[in-house]
Design an enzyme around this catalytic site. Sequence first.
Site, PDB file in Angstrom:
ATOM      1  N   GLU A   1     -15.435  -8.178  -2.427  1.00 46.88           N
ATOM      2  CA  GLU A   1     -16.350  -7.059  -2.630  1.00 46.88           C
ATOM      3  C   GLU A   1     -17.778  -7.509  -2.345  1.00 46.88           C
ATOM      4  O   GLU A   1     -18.094  -8.700  -2.400  1.00 46.88           O
ATOM      5  CB  GLU A   1     -16.285  -6.558  -4.089  1.00 46.88           C
ATOM      6  CG  GLU A   1     -14.957  -5.970  -4.523  1.00 46.88           C
ATOM      7  CD  GLU A   1     -14.802  -4.492  -4.158  1.00 46.88           C
ATOM      8  OE1 GLU A   1     -15.715  -3.939  -3.492  1.00 46.88           O
ATOM      9  OE2 GLU A   1     -13.775  -3.908  -4.539  1.00 46.88           O
TER      10      GLU A   1
ATOM     11  N   HIS B   1     -14.291  -1.250  -5.822  1.00 49.05           N
ATOM     12  CA  HIS B   1     -15.500  -0.429  -5.698  1.00 49.05           C
ATOM     13  C   HIS B   1     -15.194   1.061  -5.518  1.00 49.05           C
ATOM     14  O   HIS B   1     -16.090   1.897  -5.638  1.00 49.05           O
ATOM     15  CB  HIS B   1     -16.417  -0.950  -4.578  1.00 49.05           C
ATOM     16  CG  HIS B   1     -15.927  -0.716  -3.188  1.00 49.05           C
ATOM     17  ND1 HIS B   1     -16.692  -1.063  -2.079  1.00 49.05           N
ATOM     18  CD2 HIS B   1     -14.778  -0.180  -2.673  1.00 49.05           C
ATOM     19  CE1 HIS B   1     -16.034  -0.745  -0.974  1.00 49.05           C
ATOM     20  NE2 HIS B   1     -14.881  -0.213  -1.309  1.00 49.05           N
ATOM     21  N   ASP B   2     -13.936   1.378  -5.268  1.00 47.03           N
ATOM     22  CA  ASP B   2     -13.557   2.787  -5.087  1.00 47.03           C
ATOM     23  C   ASP B   2     -13.353   3.526  -6.408  1.00 47.03           C
ATOM     24  O   ASP B   2     -13.274   4.760  -6.410  1.00 47.03           O
ATOM     25  CB  ASP B   2     -12.244   2.890  -4.290  1.00 47.03           C
ATOM     26  CG  ASP B   2     -12.425   2.592  -2.812  1.00 47.03           C
ATOM     27  OD1 ASP B   2     -13.548   2.764  -2.305  1.00 47.03           O
ATOM     28  OD2 ASP B   2     -11.443   2.179  -2.166  1.00 47.03           O
TER      29      ASP B   2
ATOM     30  N   ASP C   1       0.865  -1.177   0.000  1.00 47.44           N
ATOM     31  CA  ASP C   1       0.000   0.000   0.000  1.00 47.44           C
ATOM     32  C   ASP C   1       0.902   1.227   0.000  1.00 47.44           C
ATOM     33  O   ASP C   1       2.130   1.098  -0.026  1.00 47.44           O
ATOM     34  CB  ASP C   1      -0.938   0.005   1.218  1.00 47.44           C
ATOM     35  CG  ASP C   1      -2.258   0.730   0.939  1.00 47.44           C
ATOM     36  OD1 ASP C   1      -2.229   1.786   0.265  1.00 47.44           O
ATOM     37  OD2 ASP C   1      -3.309   0.250   1.398  1.00 47.44           O
TER      38      ASP C   1
ATOM     39  N   GLY D   1       4.224   1.580  -1.993  1.00 48.98           N
ATOM     40  CA  GLY D   1       4.201   1.889  -3.417  1.00 48.98           C
ATOM     41  C   GLY D   1       2.823   2.329  -3.864  1.00 48.98           C
ATOM     42  O   GLY D   1       1.957   2.646  -3.040  1.00 48.98           O
ATOM     43  N   ASP D   2       2.588   2.310  -5.166  1.00 49.65           N
ATOM     44  CA  ASP D   2       1.352   2.782  -5.769  1.00 49.65           C
ATOM     45  C   ASP D   2       0.827   1.711  -6.714  1.00 49.65           C
ATOM     46  O   ASP D   2       1.484   1.377  -7.702  1.00 49.65           O
ATOM     47  CB  ASP D   2       1.611   4.086  -6.537  1.00 49.65           C
ATOM     48  CG  ASP D   2       0.375   4.646  -7.207  1.00 49.65           C
ATOM     49  OD1 ASP D   2      -0.710   4.050  -7.091  1.00 49.65           O
ATOM     50  OD2 ASP D   2       0.497   5.703  -7.857  1.00 49.65           O
ATOM     51  N   PHE D   3      -0.353   1.140  -6.423  1.00 49.72           N
ATOM     52  CA  PHE D   3      -0.844   0.059  -7.280  1.00 49.72           C
ATOM     53  C   PHE D   3      -1.281   0.539  -8.662  1.00 49.72           C
ATOM     54  O   PHE D   3      -1.547  -0.261  -9.551  1.00 49.72           O
ATOM     55  CB  PHE D   3      -1.946  -0.762  -6.609  1.00 49.72           C
ATOM     56  CG  PHE D   3      -3.168  -0.019  -6.127  1.00 49.72           C
ATOM     57  CD1 PHE D   3      -3.797   0.951  -6.899  1.00 49.72           C
ATOM     58  CD2 PHE D   3      -3.721  -0.323  -4.881  1.00 49.72           C
ATOM     59  CE1 PHE D   3      -4.939   1.594  -6.464  1.00 49.72           C
ATOM     60  CE2 PHE D   3      -4.862   0.313  -4.426  1.00 49.72           C
ATOM     61  CZ  PHE D   3      -5.473   1.281  -5.230  1.00 49.72           C
TER      62      PHE D   3
ATOM     63  N   GLU E   1     -20.529  -0.166  -6.486  1.00 49.95           N
ATOM     64  CA  GLU E   1     -20.617  -1.603  -6.316  1.00 49.95           C
ATOM     65  C   GLU E   1     -21.073  -2.188  -7.651  1.00 49.95           C
ATOM     66  O   GLU E   1     -21.646  -1.488  -8.493  1.00 49.95           O
ATOM     67  CB  GLU E   1     -21.592  -1.959  -5.197  1.00 49.95           C
ATOM     68  CG  GLU E   1     -21.305  -1.268  -3.865  1.00 49.95           C
ATOM     69  CD  GLU E   1     -20.008  -1.698  -3.201  1.00 49.95           C
ATOM     70  OE1 GLU E   1     -19.371  -2.658  -3.685  1.00 49.95           O
ATOM     71  OE2 GLU E   1     -19.630  -1.069  -2.195  1.00 49.95           O
TER      72      GLU E   1
END
Length: 244
Positions: free
Chosen positions: A182, A154-155, A108, A134-136, A209
Amino acid sequence: MQQRPAAFVGRPYYRQAWSDLLYSIQCGRNAFRHAHGKGVWEYRAEHPEESGIFDLAMAANSRGVAAAILAAYDFSRFPVIMDVGGGQGALLAEILAANPRSRGILFDQPHVVAAAGRVMAEKGVAERCDIVGGDFLAALPSAADALLLKWILHDWDDETNISILKNCRKAMRADGKLLVFEAVLAPPNQGATAKFADLNMLVAPGGEERTAEEFRSLLAKGGFEVADIIEAGPRISVIEARPV
């Protein structure tokens, strides 16, 4: 633990977004950005105290569903499990504690995983977990047997999610599994919990969603085929996918 999610949703900046609910209903666009002039992630990056409250709330939520996830799915077959966007590691710590032969990678943003060492130590799994910042949206560590995405897709909108999924595909072993945790939207007049969460996604992060078919379509665009969907409770299901 429930006081932490309550403290998060009760924050003035979050309540302000919900005050613009009518805006989202009328036009289908993000209430948070309308209320604050910027997205929720950008806002929290500029307000570390709010980011910290959010991280604690997400950790409490993870602990709240960990038992249901462990009861629904067998993780013991995976030598290396990576939790992508796994926050402070609450879920991964529970999985590793229940599966002593597995190793973990927690991934993360650096400021989020800064407190993860304590979480892992408290569960007695620190020596079996690598913590990586890090950055996904950029790239992921490689060579995991299972990649976890809990309450990540869902974000975001579909375009962003496809980028995340393609990065997961690159980081996964050829015979690996992607496990998406989810809520899955039910047909009309069923599953009120997931439908309320869908409204929350519209108001706050600007995501949504999705139904089972929408997940299948989204994952296919990211390089995966859904193998199974296992309900773990009203708030969460396990969507197992394999790379194609």
